[in-house]
Design a protein around this motif. Structure first.
Motif, PDB file in Angstrom:
ATOM      1  N   TYR A 133     -16.753  25.561  -2.391  1.00 40.68           N
ATOM      2  CA  TYR A 133     -17.005  26.585  -1.383  1.00 40.68           C
ATOM      3  C   TYR A 133     -18.048  26.227  -0.340  1.00 40.68           C
ATOM      4  O   TYR A 133     -18.442  27.079   0.465  1.00 40.68           O
ATOM      5  N   SER A 134     -18.496  24.991  -0.307  1.00 39.25           N
ATOM      6  CA  SER A 134     -19.518  24.632   0.680  1.00 39.25           C
ATOM      7  C   SER A 134     -18.992  24.745   2.112  1.00 39.25           C
ATOM      8  O   SER A 134     -19.763  25.047   3.041  1.00 39.25           O
ATOM      9  N   ASN A 135     -17.704  24.522   2.326  1.00 37.91           N
ATOM     10  CA  ASN A 135     -17.146  24.649   3.679  1.00 37.91           C
ATOM     11  C   ASN A 135     -17.158  26.086   4.194  1.00 37.91           C
ATOM     12  O   ASN A 135     -16.977  26.333   5.385  1.00 37.91           O
ATOM     13  N   ASP A 136     -17.386  27.034   3.279  1.00 42.25           N
ATOM     14  CA  ASP A 136     -17.484  28.445   3.669  1.00 42.25           C
ATOM     15  C   ASP A 136     -18.932  28.849   3.963  1.00 42.25           C
ATOM     16  O   ASP A 136     -19.203  30.035   4.189  1.00 42.25           O
ATOM     17  N   GLY A 137     -19.841  27.890   3.933  1.00 39.06           N
ATOM     18  CA  GLY A 137     -21.247  28.196   4.180  1.00 39.06           C
ATOM     19  C   GLY A 137     -21.995  28.664   2.948  1.00 39.06           C
ATOM     20  O   GLY A 137     -23.081  29.245   3.059  1.00 39.06           O
TER      21      GLY A 137
END
Length: 270
Positions: free
Chosen positions: A177-181
């Motif tokens: 989920y890092s691409n979601d901030g």
């Protein structure tokens, strides 16, 4: 130092005392809204009053939740969404030592009860709150593990396994989920002054016929010889690290585990 969290919302489980309440005080004093949760509403209400006295301008909601029951966790998420538009920070401090003793004496029920609280509790709160963090486009998740994940103690095998699982869970979610901030991290405390270790030391004191203070000293000598600072840590010392990991300052920290253990873990690379 400003943490950059003013107006953001933190959901803190295990929040009626110890590390959870100490963390809530720091975040509330930095301008965060707080959704404080624990299993018993009466003790939670007392903690919320203490928090309001500490940070008079903070917006605070106290909502009991049983992390072994997903419907209860979903209700907690609903309250956070209704009151504050959802969470930005999730700090999971809830947990228990669980069943302890000789491995061969522990039953399936002993193991399952510990897993349901210490590992699946973390799974449930993450599953319930990640959609809110995604919606808000900024998120910090801090899961409380333990020194036991790296340096397991033979009488606490269910707890050891659960805490190791939490670190693995955090790393997994940090990749997903890092691409979601969203940033996910763990902390691993060791022998902190909390109600859980108070109970352990009171039991030891009773068995030894001594005081809690003397029980702590004998425990350090016999069971935690590598805890180099020679004392129990404070909840505030752990909360300081959680607050950093929950903040804008930790914008390049993801999938990490921070040991707050006074040197207790013997290995340099655990």
């Amino acid at each position: 130092m400003k943490l950059g969290i003013e107006g953001k919302t933190a959901v803190i489980t295990g929040g009626d005392s110890g590390i959870g309440l100490a963390t809530a005080k720091i975040l509330a004093s930095e301008g965060a809204n707080i959704v404080l949760s624990d299993i018993k509403q009466d003790s939670l209400d007392k903690a919320a009053e203490e928090l309001r006295a500490y940070a008079a301008n903070a917006k605070i909601i106290a909502q009991a939740a049983d992390l072994s029951n997903y419907d209860s966790v979903l209700k907690l998420a609903e309250v956070a969404d209704k009151e504050f538009g959802g969470a930005n920070m999730l700090i999971n401090c809830a947990g228990a030592r669980g069943a302890a003793g000789d491995f061969l004496t522990l039953t399936d029920e002993d193991w399952q009860k510990t897993i349901d609280t210490d590992l699946m509790g973390a799974v449930r709160v993450c599953r319930a709150f990640i959609p809110q963090l995604q919606k808000n486009g900024w998120g910090r998740v801090v899961l409380v593990a333990s020194e036991n994940a790296f340096q397991p103690y033979e009488e606490e095998s269910p707890y050891n396994a659960c805490k190791a699982g939490i670190i693995n869970l955090s790393k997994c979610l940090s990749r997903a989920y890092s691409n979601d901030g969203l940033l996910f991290n763990c902390i691993s405390p060791a022998f902190i002054e909390t109600p859980m270790t108070d109970a352990m030391m009171d039991e030891r004191a009773k068995n030894e016929g001594t005081s809690r203070e003397e029980a702590v000293k004998s425990f350090l000598k016999s069971d935690r010889p590598n805890l180099e600072v020679g004392r129990r840590g404070t909840a505030e010392e752990v909360a300081n690290v959680i607050a950093f990991l929950s903040s804008e300052l930790a914008s390049f920290v993801n999938g990490s585990n921070y040991r707050v253990d006074g040197g207790s873990v013997e290995s340099a690379f655990g």
